[in-house]
Design a protein around this motif. Sequence first.
Motif, mmCIF file in Angstrom:
data_model
loop_
_atom_site.group_PDB
_atom_site.id
_atom_site.type_symbol
_atom_site.label_atom_id
_atom_site.label_comp_id
_atom_site.label_asym_id
_atom_site.label_seq_id
_atom_site.Cartn_x
_atom_site.Cartn_y
_atom_site.Cartn_z
ATOM 1 N N LYS A 134 -24.332 -30.989 26.276
ATOM 2 C CA LYS A 134 -24.507 -29.601 26.090
ATOM 3 C C LYS A 134 -23.876 -29.459 24.575
ATOM 4 C CE LYS A 134 -25.928 -26.398 29.225
ATOM 5 N NZ LYS A 134 -27.179 -26.178 28.425
ATOM 6 N N VAL A 135 -22.753 -30.135 24.851
ATOM 7 C CA VAL A 135 -21.313 -30.610 23.731
ATOM 8 C C VAL A 135 -21.425 -31.819 22.867
ATOM 9 C CG1 VAL A 135 -19.273 -30.359 23.315
ATOM 10 C CG2 VAL A 135 -19.323 -28.687 25.264
ATOM 11 N N CYS A 136 -22.278 -32.588 23.615
ATOM 12 C CA CYS A 136 -22.037 -33.579 22.461
ATOM 13 C C CYS A 136 -23.205 -33.255 21.401
ATOM 14 C CB CYS A 136 -22.418 -35.200 22.952
ATOM 15 S SG CYS A 136 -21.215 -35.592 23.937
ATOM 16 N N ARG A 137 -24.405 -33.187 22.230
ATOM 17 C CA ARG A 137 -25.997 -32.080 21.836
ATOM 18 C C ARG A 137 -25.505 -31.092 20.351
ATOM 19 N NH1 ARG A 137 -28.177 -32.295 26.414
ATOM 20 N NH2 ARG A 137 -28.612 -30.103 26.873
ATOM 21 N N ALA A 138 -23.901 -29.885 20.697
ATOM 22 C CA ALA A 138 -23.597 -29.667 19.462
ATOM 23 C C ALA A 138 -23.978 -30.032 18.791
ATOM 24 C CB ALA A 138 -22.538 -28.411 20.141
ATOM 25 N N TYR A 139 -22.046 -31.128 19.167
ATOM 26 C CA TYR A 139 -21.584 -32.334 18.096
ATOM 27 C C TYR A 139 -22.295 -32.579 16.962
ATOM 28 C CZ TYR A 139 -18.813 -35.104 16.263
ATOM 29 O OH TYR A 139 -17.498 -36.147 15.245
#
Length: 363
Positions: A134-139
Amino acid sequence: MGSKINDKRESLWQDRDVRFDVPLNELKLRNGERIVEYFSKIEDTKGNAGEEGKVTITNLRLIWQSKIKPRINLSVGLGCVSSLTNRTIHTKLRGKHEALYIMTKVNGTRYEFIFTQLDLELGTQFGIVQLISKVCRAYTSTKLFRDLKLRSAVITPNSKQLKVLSSETIYNKIDGVWNLSSDQGNLGTMHLTSVRVVWHANMNELFNISLPYIQISNIKVRESKFGVALVIESTDSSGGYVLGFRIDPSDRMNAVYSELINLFTIHSTKPDLGVDSYLEMGSSLAFNDHESNAALITTSDSDLKEIDDQHVAHQSDAIAAYLADEAQSKNNEIVYCPQLGLAIEKIKEGFTLESLWQVIPQG
């Protein structure tokens, strides 16, 4: 009017580099970096098998740190991640376990990391694999907050308006701004927002630049061959561009200069890096407070005043341990797979065909 900014800020490296056994001050959170989640019992299976550590996930990177020897650590920038996989592995020490595989690429070199969550009972509502995904997609979805972009689609083709980012506020739209990058200059429009300065040509909206404040090293007003100009310099890491703009009359340009300095100063104190607001939209994720979670990363120790030869040797060995085995993978044996009805590379021991489909974990 001379330079008003002497850039002593640390350049943004946390999200775009992989570092091994860094000095503990490099594990400290930079301005704008916030902790997303913390996992207390994580093994760095590839580089430090058998050694329990802790993982701190921020809006810029993943930090793994040994609990017993804080100098043994990893800083993995989210911008370096090329793939995430959830796999079942078999080890002599732990037996059968679910593990997180992270493939990264930095300056043409590939590194592989394997993290095993040792105590699933203490996990949060999101497992480590799902959370990092999730964090990588947000980044990835918020790069305009952090990266200089040239000739990108920042203007809507129909309404000719700036495409506003999540959590971004437009403070001023300035017409009649000349970009001095060519001999004749180009007339266009400048936008000053809470996170960046954007300029685009009036005749061609695709001739534009989007420059986040976090990538600005200097702002000044000085003489040029076109007369007095507003000059904005970008950081070396973003290309070291020197951008010149002319705004008439001079008092109007000075007003824009002062506003830009103020917005830059405010943003530098507490940068909005985009990931936070993107994650919080329609999500139950709640970011942790800076100060209360600073202790999650060990950044001081009585015996860490000097780095001895043994530690330096460990650092060299560590880098080699994480290198992805590309040469071996290129020479894998080709076998027939009855499930697919195709010839494929032989799957490595400990993996299954099903696990190889999980390149992008389902969040």
